[in-house]
Scaffold this active site. Structure first.
Site, PDB file in Angstrom:
ATOM      1  N   ASP A  57      -8.419  -0.978   1.509  1.00 11.69           N
ATOM      2  CA  ASP A  57      -9.182   0.263   1.699  1.00 11.69           C
ATOM      3  C   ASP A  57      -9.424   1.012   0.386  1.00 11.69           C
ATOM      4  O   ASP A  57     -10.199   1.967   0.357  1.00 11.69           O
ATOM      5  CB  ASP A  57      -8.462   1.187   2.684  1.00 11.69           C
ATOM      6  N   GLY A  78       2.322   2.979   2.359  1.00 11.50           N
ATOM      7  CA  GLY A  78       3.592   2.927   3.095  1.00 11.50           C
ATOM      8  C   GLY A  78       4.642   2.160   2.304  1.00 11.50           C
ATOM      9  O   GLY A  78       5.816   2.547   2.269  1.00 11.50           O
ATOM     10  N   THR A  79       4.223   1.086   1.646  1.00 11.01           N
ATOM     11  CA  THR A  79       5.162   0.268   0.863  1.00 11.01           C
ATOM     12  C   THR A  79       5.660   1.062  -0.346  1.00 11.01           C
ATOM     13  O   THR A  79       6.833   0.973  -0.718  1.00 11.01           O
ATOM     14  CB  THR A  79       4.456  -1.014   0.371  1.00 11.01           C
ATOM     15  N   GLY A 134       0.815  -1.215   0.000  1.00  9.91           N
ATOM     16  CA  GLY A 134       0.000   0.000   0.000  1.00  9.91           C
ATOM     17  C   GLY A 134       0.846   1.260   0.000  1.00  9.91           C
ATOM     18  O   GLY A 134       2.019   1.248  -0.396  1.00  9.91           O
ATOM     19  N   ILE A 169     -12.154 -11.270   7.961  1.00 11.47           N
ATOM     20  CA  ILE A 169     -12.726 -12.287   7.063  1.00 11.47           C
ATOM     21  C   ILE A 169     -12.789 -11.750   5.630  1.00 11.47           C
ATOM     22  O   ILE A 169     -12.535 -12.478   4.673  1.00 11.47           O
ATOM     23  CB  ILE A 169     -14.138 -12.687   7.556  1.00 11.47           C
ATOM     24  N   ILE A 170     -13.074 -10.453   5.492  1.00 18.82           N
ATOM     25  CA  ILE A 170     -13.238  -9.936   4.123  1.00 18.82           C
ATOM     26  C   ILE A 170     -11.905  -9.740   3.396  1.00 18.82           C
ATOM     27  O   ILE A 170     -11.873  -9.595   2.179  1.00 18.82           O
ATOM     28  CB  ILE A 170     -14.066  -8.623   4.059  1.00 18.82           C
ATOM     29  N   ARG A 171     -10.803  -9.708   4.150  1.00 15.20           N
ATOM     30  CA  ARG A 171      -9.541  -9.455   3.444  1.00 15.20           C
ATOM     31  C   ARG A 171      -8.639 -10.679   3.335  1.00 15.20           C
ATOM     32  O   ARG A 171      -7.608 -10.627   2.667  1.00 15.20           O
ATOM     33  CB  ARG A 171      -8.793  -8.272   4.061  1.00 15.20           C
TER      34      ARG A 171
END
Ligand code: F6P
Length: 431
Positions: A203, A174-175, A172, A354-356
């Site tokens: 996100d 930060g990366t 993301g 769970i969603i990710r």
């Protein structure tokens, strides 16, 4: 929308590309032909004054390469939080490297940036078509991930020791900033080492990326939780179903899942402040809804209402630590409805992880496949300090610095947010 304010985004290259590509059946991209793409208001935040269009390079294979394929060594790392489709991107990079370019080797770096810092002692993994052939069946990342800053000097020392030519970094905001710092250190040492980013965040908050991979899958999974919350809400007198979804600074998952399930009556997101109390506050509207319809569904992005909390510092990635908004809302609902003598039941569902952590759905798999391929085409042609983006349905290459200059946020003045509000029926503002 005016297209006058343009942003030029040409990508840096390591040197002149002189080696003929081994690719046989493809449409080579002519470097000289740039794309001009309009940037829709939905991709700009509320106060954003543009740019309104972008001049950029189309992603895809180049006829001339900078690296000589059989002598090229690649490395892949995954950083930050999980998201559906990471393994699909890894698989696509490895398959493209081997089957299309026949590179010398691809190594996997374990646990993100830590994997290149000797003191952690994480071993490398050899990646080839046989080791990655099934990995898309699983969620998460086969390489593991981590958060937090690591020294760019030590990272580049390791890359030099390993003789890496192309480093693929999946992560993301930060990366991507870390990728920029690694690139600077490489440049300082005058090394011929390419750094290619593949943007990843559940996100969906990366600037100039229309939609990050895994988002579609996460939204689909989030709708299951909302459906259950609705079932619970209608199954009891004055039932309230509350669902907490990820979205630290941007409420895209909450908004999109709300659009997908018309049963949501309130959606609270970080970009739109609200009052809990007062005549126009959330509780007063929730009460009206309960008294008139006998049930309500509330979807809350984890980053909503953070002005109600003191500064809690930052996590290892430098992200703001969040106060537990759903705990506050549940407590205030209890006090308010008790004081008004309105009986209710509240069922709270938090499906965050769970969603990710699930495998990608079909749409995201297709998307991840293209991202991996375009990342390899870019690296082989000597591009660096860039990431692969999909904007307006076009795959493009963008300099990392442009994408990290701000976060993508949901624009409350956009048609998109209006559609969300008309779906929930909640007031334009609750302040
Ligand atoms: O990477 C973004 C994100 O998924 C946020 O939405 C969430 O708050 C955060 O990561 C949580 O990740 P972790 O618990 O792994 O730090």
């Amino acid at each position: 929308m005016s297209l006058k304010k343009k942003l030029n985004t040409l990508v840096e290259i390591l040197g002149q590309a002189k080696i003929h590509s081994p690719l046989k059946t493809c449409r080579f991209i002519n470097e000289k032909n740039t794309l001009t793409l309009p940037i829709p208001k939905e991709l700009l935040d509320e106060n954003d004054q543009g740019p309104y269009s972008i001049v950029c390079e189309e992603a895809g294979p180049r006829q001339l390469l900078y690296f000589d394929p059989p002598k090229t060594k690649c490395a892949i790392m995954t950083c930050g939080g999980l998201c559906p489709g990471i393994n699909d991107v890894i698989r696509s990079i490895v398959m493209t490297c081997y089957h299309n370019y026949n590179v010398a080797s691809v190594v996997g770096i374990r646990y993100g940036l830590q994997g290149l810092i000797p003191k952690y002692g994480h071993p490398l993994v050899e990646l080839d078509p046989s080791t990655v052939s099934n990995i898309h069946e699983f969620g998460g990342t086969i390489l593991g991930s981590s958060r937090g800053h690591q020294s760019p000097e030590e990272i580049v020392d390791s890359l030099e020791r390993l003789n890496i030519n192309i480093l693929f970094m999946i992560g993301g905001d930060g990366t991507m900033k870390a990728a920029g710092a690694i690139y600077k250190e490489i440049k300082k040492r005058k090394l011929k080492l390419s750094v290619i980013g593949i943007p990843k965040t559940i996100d969906n908050d990366i600037y100039l990326v229309s939609q990050t991979f895994g988002f579609d899958t996460a939204v689909e999974k989030a709708t299951e939780a909302i459906r259950c919350a609705h079932t619970e809400a209608i199954g009891a007198p004055n039932g309230i179903g509350m669902v907490k979804l990820m979205g630290r600074e941007s409420g895209f998952i909450a908004a999109q899942a709300t659009l997908a399930l018309k049963e949501v009556n309130f959606v609270l997101i970080p970009e739109v402040p609200f009052n809990i109390h007062g005549e126009n506050g959330f509780l007063s509207h929730l009460e009206k809804r309960i008294l008139s319809r006998g049930h309500a569904v509330v979807v809350v992005a984890e980053g909503a209402g953070q002005d109600l909390f003191d500064n809690l510092g930052t996590d290892a990635s430098g992200n703001k630590k969040l106060g537990d908004i759903c705990a506050v809302l549940r407590e205030e609902i209890k006090k308010y409805f008790t004081s008004k003598n309105v009986p209710y039941t509240l069922k709270f569902i938090d499906p965050s992880y769970i969603i990710r952590s699930i495998p990608a759905n079909a749409n995201d798999r297709v998307y991840c496949g293209f991202l991996g391929q375009h990342a390899v085409h870019a690296g082989m042609s000597g591009k660096t300090n860039m990431l692969v983006s999909k904007l307006q349905d076009r795959y493009i290459y963008l300099p990392i610095s442009i994408v990290t200059q701000k976060r993508r946020k949901l624009n409350p003045n956009s048609n998109y947010w209006s559609a969300v509000l008309s779906s929930t029926g909640q007031p334009l503002n609750m302040e």
